[in-house]
Scaffold this motif. Structure first.
Motif, short mmCIF file in Angstrom:
data_model
loop_
_atom_site.label_atom_id
_atom_site.label_comp_id
_atom_site.label_asym_id
_atom_site.label_seq_id
_atom_site.Cartn_x
_atom_site.Cartn_y
_atom_site.Cartn_z
N ASP A 41 0.53 -11.73 7.80
CA ASP A 41 0.67 -10.97 9.04
C ASP A 41 1.41 -9.69 8.65
O ASP A 41 2.49 -9.76 8.06
CB ASP A 41 1.50 -11.78 10.04
CG ASP A 41 1.65 -11.10 11.39
OD1 ASP A 41 2.14 -9.94 11.40
OD2 ASP A 41 1.30 -11.69 12.42
N PRO A 42 0.86 -8.52 8.95
CA PRO A 42 1.48 -7.29 8.47
C PRO A 42 2.88 -7.02 9.01
O PRO A 42 3.65 -6.29 8.40
CB PRO A 42 0.50 -6.20 8.93
CG PRO A 42 -0.22 -6.81 10.09
CD PRO A 42 -0.34 -8.26 9.75
N GLU A 43 3.23 -7.65 10.14
CA GLU A 43 4.55 -7.45 10.73
C GLU A 43 5.55 -8.50 10.27
O GLU A 43 6.63 -8.17 9.77
CB GLU A 43 4.47 -7.46 12.25
CG GLU A 43 5.80 -7.22 12.94
CD GLU A 43 5.69 -7.21 14.45
OE1 GLU A 43 6.64 -6.74 15.10
OE2 GLU A 43 4.66 -7.67 14.98
N THR A 44 5.22 -9.78 10.40
CA THR A 44 6.16 -10.84 10.02
C THR A 44 6.10 -11.14 8.52
O THR A 44 7.01 -11.77 7.98
CB THR A 44 5.86 -12.13 10.78
OG1 THR A 44 4.60 -12.68 10.34
CG2 THR A 44 5.82 -11.89 12.28
N GLU A 45 5.03 -10.75 7.86
CA GLU A 45 4.82 -10.95 6.42
C GLU A 45 4.70 -12.42 6.05
O GLU A 45 4.85 -12.80 4.88
CB GLU A 45 5.90 -10.24 5.59
CG GLU A 45 6.02 -8.76 5.94
CD GLU A 45 6.87 -7.96 4.97
OE1 GLU A 45 7.21 -8.48 3.89
OE2 GLU A 45 7.21 -6.81 5.30
N VAL A 46 4.40 -13.27 7.02
CA VAL A 46 4.20 -14.71 6.77
C VAL A 46 2.76 -14.92 6.32
O VAL A 46 1.82 -14.32 6.86
CB VAL A 46 4.50 -15.53 8.03
CG1 VAL A 46 4.19 -17.01 7.80
CG2 VAL A 46 5.97 -15.35 8.42
N GLY A 47 2.59 -15.78 5.32
CA GLY A 47 1.28 -15.97 4.71
C GLY A 47 0.29 -16.75 5.56
O GLY A 47 0.65 -17.56 6.41
N PHE A 122 1.65 0.67 7.06
CA PHE A 122 1.28 -0.07 8.26
C PHE A 122 1.70 -1.53 8.21
O PHE A 122 1.58 -2.25 9.21
CB PHE A 122 -0.23 0.04 8.51
CG PHE A 122 -0.71 1.45 8.64
CD1 PHE A 122 -0.45 2.17 9.79
CD2 PHE A 122 -1.40 2.07 7.61
CE1 PHE A 122 -0.88 3.49 9.92
CE2 PHE A 122 -1.83 3.38 7.73
CZ PHE A 122 -1.57 4.10 8.88
N GLY A 123 2.18 -1.98 7.05
CA GLY A 123 2.64 -3.36 6.94
C GLY A 123 2.31 -3.98 5.59
O GLY A 123 1.79 -3.32 4.68
N CYS A 124 2.61 -5.26 5.47
CA CYS A 124 2.29 -6.03 4.26
C CYS A 124 1.03 -6.85 4.54
O CYS A 124 1.00 -7.63 5.50
CB CYS A 124 3.45 -6.96 3.89
SG CYS A 124 3.15 -7.96 2.42
N TRP A 125 0.01 -6.67 3.70
CA TRP A 125 -1.30 -7.29 3.97
C TRP A 125 -1.59 -8.49 3.07
O TRP A 125 -2.62 -9.14 3.23
CB TRP A 125 -2.39 -6.23 3.82
CG TRP A 125 -2.17 -5.12 4.79
CD1 TRP A 125 -1.52 -3.94 4.57
CD2 TRP A 125 -2.53 -5.11 6.19
NE1 TRP A 125 -1.46 -3.20 5.73
CE2 TRP A 125 -2.06 -3.89 6.73
CE3 TRP A 125 -3.19 -6.01 7.02
CZ2 TRP A 125 -2.25 -3.54 8.08
CZ3 TRP A 125 -3.37 -5.68 8.35
CH2 TRP A 125 -2.91 -4.46 8.87
N GLY A 126 -0.69 -8.78 2.15
CA GLY A 126 -0.91 -9.97 1.32
C GLY A 126 -0.10 -9.92 0.05
O GLY A 126 0.54 -8.91 -0.29
N TRP A 127 -0.09 -11.05 -0.66
CA TRP A 127 0.54 -11.13 -1.98
C TRP A 127 -0.26 -12.07 -2.87
O TRP A 127 -0.97 -12.95 -2.37
CB TRP A 127 2.00 -11.58 -1.90
CG TRP A 127 2.27 -12.89 -1.20
CD1 TRP A 127 2.65 -13.07 0.09
CD2 TRP A 127 2.15 -14.21 -1.77
NE1 TRP A 127 2.79 -14.41 0.37
CE2 TRP A 127 2.50 -15.13 -0.75
CE3 TRP A 127 1.81 -14.69 -3.03
CZ2 TRP A 127 2.49 -16.51 -0.94
CZ3 TRP A 127 1.81 -16.07 -3.24
CH2 TRP A 127 2.15 -16.97 -2.20
N ALA A 285 -4.23 -2.29 11.53
CA ALA A 285 -5.39 -2.47 10.66
C ALA A 285 -6.25 -1.21 10.57
O ALA A 285 -6.83 -0.92 9.52
CB ALA A 285 -6.23 -3.65 11.14
N HIS A 286 -6.35 -0.47 11.66
CA HIS A 286 -7.17 0.73 11.68
C HIS A 286 -6.40 1.99 11.26
O HIS A 286 -6.96 3.08 11.24
CB HIS A 286 -7.80 0.94 13.05
CG HIS A 286 -8.87 -0.06 13.36
ND1 HIS A 286 -8.61 -1.25 14.04
CD2 HIS A 286 -10.20 -0.08 13.07
CE1 HIS A 286 -9.74 -1.93 14.16
NE2 HIS A 286 -10.72 -1.25 13.59
N GLY A 287 -5.13 1.82 10.96
CA GLY A 287 -4.34 2.95 10.47
C GLY A 287 -4.18 4.06 11.48
O GLY A 287 -4.21 5.25 11.12
#
Length: 345
Positions: A41-47, A122-127, A285-287
């Motif tokens: 989640d780009p805001e909470t950064e939870v996988g 815009f956030g964190c999209w993954g790791w 997501a759309h920037g």
């Protein structure tokens, strides 16, 4: 090498085939023995939406692996910027500094882990974690530098794929609720409501007739443990794409009981993402720019052009210019389509 990865990114509009193709390329470029790749989640950064292959790790130890990943401060993705780092470099050659390594990874001969974080403004999209096993099999500085250079085009592609999920396919699908999963403090499944398995199967399709793995529930519950342990302050929730234009929200909370709290079970709820939650994701997501995001929020609240101009203290012509830019970024041809994608099926 970067050009080849950029070509792969440009050739895919769906995140799963994209990640599979990228993993094949990364295997060719640097080599690894196991991996775990989660969107966030780009805001909470939870996988969420895990893609993993960890040979030799029993399925029974998966909850433990996820719990330790969230409780480990060394190279935790939430504390890293965009790029790549390794376990050996972060611990100065002493991987036992890592909770996850000394309590689990060492049992499977892991000698180094390259951690890639896909983050933009815009956030964190993954790791992505790439594991190497065997004595002396460490990632070199050159390999780490290469991996770091690849994170930017991959991040852009992941965000673009998430933006594509807002396009509606005309299907309504089942309604989410009440969907609840009860986990123990160690993240083993205690109980679940009747509808839970259906949604778990859609979130992470299992092989053959095997029961679904509640990976999303494990992740939000593990984040709750991290919050309680003071490791990371992000909310224990994640918005997860289901199918078509549908998004769900997973949340974790302790079930009230006698103290101590850490011995109480954890309830994970799964529900349809609200309009506000969808709107935030859509904007990220759309920037969209801050002004474009402001306009979209007013538009979603029912404002017409004249009202939009008044609310934003601009002319109607400026409103139209913003709308043209928004249509170009989102692929929506008109306001009706734009609002339909924001609100969802």
């Amino acid at each position: 090498m970067v050009e080849r990865v950029a070509q792969i990114c440009a050739a895919h509009d769906d995140e799963r085939p994209l990640r599979i193709a990228l993993l094949d390329e990364l295997q060719h470029l640097v080599g690894f023995d196991a991996f775990a790749w989660l969107l966030t989640d780009p805001e909470t950064e939870v996988g969420c939406a895990p893609l993993a292959d960890v040979p030799g790790l029993p399925l029974l130890r998966l909850p433990e692996l996820i719990r330790l990943k969230y409780l480990t401060s060394v190279n935790r993705w939430t504390g890293l910027g965009a790029g790549a780092v390794t376990l050996q470099s972060a611990t100065r050659g002493k991987p036992s500094w890592s909770l996850a390594w000394r309590e689990l990874l060492v049992d499977y001969g892991v000698t180094d882990v390259a951690s890639l974080v896909f983050r933009d403004r815009f956030g964190c999209w993954g790791w992505l974690d790439l594991w190497r096993t065997g004595p002396g099999r460490h990632f070199t500085e050159a390999e780490t530098t290469l991996l770091a250079a690849l994170t930017s085009p991959i991040c852009d592609a992941l965000r673009r794929c998430q933006a594509g999920t807002f396009k509606l396919d005309g299907s309504e699908g089942a309604q989410a609720g009440p969907v609840v999963l009860v986990l123990s403090p160690e993240l083993t499944v205690r109980a679940q409501t009747a509808e839970t398995e259906e949604y778990l199967r859609m979130l992470v399709p299992p092989d053959a007739d095997r029961p679904p793995v509640p990976a999303g529930a494990y992740n939000v519950a593990a984040q709750l443990l991290a919050v309680e342990a003071g490791i990371d302050p992000h909310l224990p929730s994640a918005r997860v794409h289901l199918t078509g234009g549908r998004w769900l929200t997973l949340r974790a909370a302790r079930i009230s009981g006698p103290p101590p709290q850490e011995q109480s079970d954890i309830a994970v709820t799964i529900e349809r993402a609200s309009s506000t939650q969808r709107l935030d994701l859509f904007v990220r997501a759309h920037g969209l720019s801050e002004r474009e995001a402001e306009l979209v929020r007013h538009l979603a609240a029912g404002s017409d052009t004249r009202r939009l101009a008044q609310q934003m203290y601009v002319s109607s012509h400026t409103v139209q210019d913003h709308l043209k830019s928004i249509f170009a970024k989102t692929g929506a041809r008109n306001r009706r389509t734009l609002l339909a994608r924001i609100t969802g099926p």
